[in-house]
Design a protein around this motif. Sequence first.
Motif, PDB file in Angstrom:
ATOM      1  N   THR A 229       1.148  -1.144  -0.103  1.00  6.63           N
ATOM      2  CA  THR A 229      -0.236  -0.021  -0.171  1.00  6.63           C
ATOM      3  C   THR A 229       1.015   1.201  -0.188  1.00  6.63           C
ATOM      4  O   THR A 229      -0.031   2.375   0.120  1.00  6.63           O
ATOM      5  N   GLN A 230       2.405   1.426   0.040  1.00  4.40           N
ATOM      6  CA  GLN A 230       3.093   2.627  -0.093  1.00  4.40           C
ATOM      7  C   GLN A 230       2.591   3.575  -0.708  1.00  4.40           C
ATOM      8  O   GLN A 230       3.363   4.525  -0.943  1.00  4.40           O
TER       9      GLN A 230
ATOM     10  N   GLY B  24      -9.670   1.102   2.018  1.00  6.96           N
ATOM     11  CA  GLY B  24     -10.156   0.147   1.131  1.00  6.96           C
ATOM     12  C   GLY B  24      -9.699  -1.128   1.966  1.00  6.96           C
ATOM     13  O   GLY B  24     -10.954  -2.217   1.768  1.00  6.96           O
ATOM     14  N   SER B  25      -8.758  -1.010   2.240  1.00  4.58           N
ATOM     15  CA  SER B  25      -7.847  -2.140   2.282  1.00  4.58           C
ATOM     16  C   SER B  25      -7.343  -2.328   3.471  1.00  4.58           C
ATOM     17  O   SER B  25      -7.109  -3.444   3.689  1.00  4.58           O
ATOM     18  N   LEU B  26      -7.257  -1.660   4.293  1.00  5.78           N
ATOM     19  CA  LEU B  26      -7.179  -1.437   5.630  1.00  5.78           C
ATOM     20  C   LEU B  26      -8.272  -2.465   6.124  1.00  5.78           C
ATOM     21  O   LEU B  26      -7.247  -3.554   7.507  1.00  5.78           O
TER      22      LEU B  26
ATOM     23  N   TYR C  55      -8.041 -10.051   8.617  1.00  3.27           N
ATOM     24  CA  TYR C  55      -7.507 -11.390   7.974  1.00  3.27           C
ATOM     25  C   TYR C  55      -7.104 -11.951   9.328  1.00  3.27           C
ATOM     26  O   TYR C  55      -6.890 -11.528  10.290  1.00  3.27           O
ATOM     27  N   THR C  56      -7.780 -13.307   9.294  1.00  3.01           N
ATOM     28  CA  THR C  56      -7.206 -13.993  10.211  1.00  3.01           C
ATOM     29  C   THR C  56      -8.801 -14.233  11.178  1.00  3.01           C
ATOM     30  O   THR C  56      -8.372 -15.637  11.885  1.00  3.01           O
TER      31      THR C  56
ATOM     32  N   VAL D  11       0.674 -12.747   0.739  1.00  2.00           N
ATOM     33  CA  VAL D  11      -0.690 -12.416   1.328  1.00  2.00           C
ATOM     34  C   VAL D  11      -0.764 -11.013   0.200  1.00  2.00           C
ATOM     35  O   VAL D  11      -0.626  -9.951  -0.072  1.00  2.00           O
ATOM     36  N   THR D  12      -2.363 -10.872  -0.626  1.00  4.74           N
ATOM     37  CA  THR D  12      -2.561  -9.647  -1.668  1.00  4.74           C
ATOM     38  C   THR D  12      -3.973  -9.437  -0.624  1.00  4.74           C
ATOM     39  O   THR D  12      -4.513  -9.995  -0.551  1.00  4.74           O
ATOM     40  N   PHE D  13      -3.349  -7.669  -0.357  1.00  7.42           N
ATOM     41  CA  PHE D  13      -4.340  -7.305   1.119  1.00  7.42           C
ATOM     42  C   PHE D  13      -4.981  -5.916  -0.895  1.00  7.42           C
ATOM     43  O   PHE D  13      -6.688  -6.629   0.072  1.00  7.42           O
TER      44      PHE D  13
END
Length: 444
Positions: free
Chosen positions: A231-232, A241-243, A249-250, A423-425
């Motif tokens: 995300t940098q 949106g990805s946070l 996740y998990t 892993v893609t977030f």
Amino acid sequence: MIYDFLLEIVKIWHPDDVLEEFLHLFIQHTDSVSSQTLPALHVILFANNEDEFRNTIKRCCYILVNNWEVARHFDAIQALVDLFADPLLQRRTLSPTLKRLRYWLIKFIQSEDFEELRLFAARYNEGRTLNRPDEWANRYTPYLLVPQYVNEANPIEQRQAARLLSRRLKEKFKFDLAMYTAYSNSGRVNGRTVKNPTALGDNALRLVKAIVAKRGEFSYKNLARLFLEQTQDSTYREFKGSLTRYLLYTVSANPISLQIKGHLDTRLTDLYSDSDFQFLDPSLLLRTSNRVIDYLMTEDQEQPSPLFSIILSQGNALTLAVILLKLVLISRQSLPYLEARIASLIRYYEQFPPKECQWVINFLEVFQITFAIYGDNIEYNLIKIDDVDDVDARTAFLSSRQNLEAFRIFSQTLSQIHSDETVTFFNQQVLPDEELSDIENLEP
């Protein structure tokens, strides 16, 4: 003049002599060794400046506390607090100066500033304060100290003393937890009984084993590193949106995750929307992380947030602790802010007896253990000591309480390990589920 005098004598005098001088100056208001301190105090009294007096005596106290903390003269800190119980303060006097001084001292004793001072002394007299059931909040002094050292309005001596004591207590908890888990089987080391530093009893061992076992292939630290890398170069809107996908996740198998996601997505959509099309920068990351902490903990810094109550009322203390951990791992500077919010919640709930807020106490214990395990100086591992038929020992371990005894906890100095997992977030890919809810079932 008063500050300089105390700074000089606290370094070279015996604590009892320093206490005697403090008593003469502020409580008894009699002759002092210094020819300048009483006249200096008179300037404040004659000016009728109570705020200046409050700031002066507060800073004087922390000059002594800070130096005695470093020199490990812990009894002197309690003795300093005890000076304010002198019955002389209640004695009537015809002197306008003494009357004003005693009135100001009594108001200081009744203030939050004095309660903060008592907090320092409480840590050094556990039999007197910390073991009382109705004072359960004192178990979490490391967090209660945080608002003192992050508040820039406090004297530098108070901030330094609070930071030092908080750090020392956290390190002591980490060490005690490591010793307890390492020697839990024998219960003794070098002939001494190893004390459980938590309030969870034997369930603390199961919780530590469960947390360590569920780190799995994708550790939280590696997931945080990968998320920041991906995300940098994102816009702020894309980052928001990805946070939530990263944070949940998990834990997506846990039914509470849908409520958390819906709540956070709604709040994040409008958060700092004027920056939506800017690239993510450290300032935005920090501010956003702090706002998410507000949503999860307390939004007014006084009462629990609706989301906090929902999560814990459904028995998801570990889920919340892990989400907060993952948030801090991508925004390290948010840790003091998080701990200050923890302090706010402790202050809110300490008005209730332990039986009425046991679910919050349980969360605080789980939070302490989780952050101790993922600290910077100790690494926990599970060592199998008995045969386990299933090839996937972790699955066997998690699926049965009986198999917990097949593992022992091994702790060592942490050595940072980097791996190449990816892993893609950021995209819409459905993320694999680590089923943290299994740990929740093991939670006490």
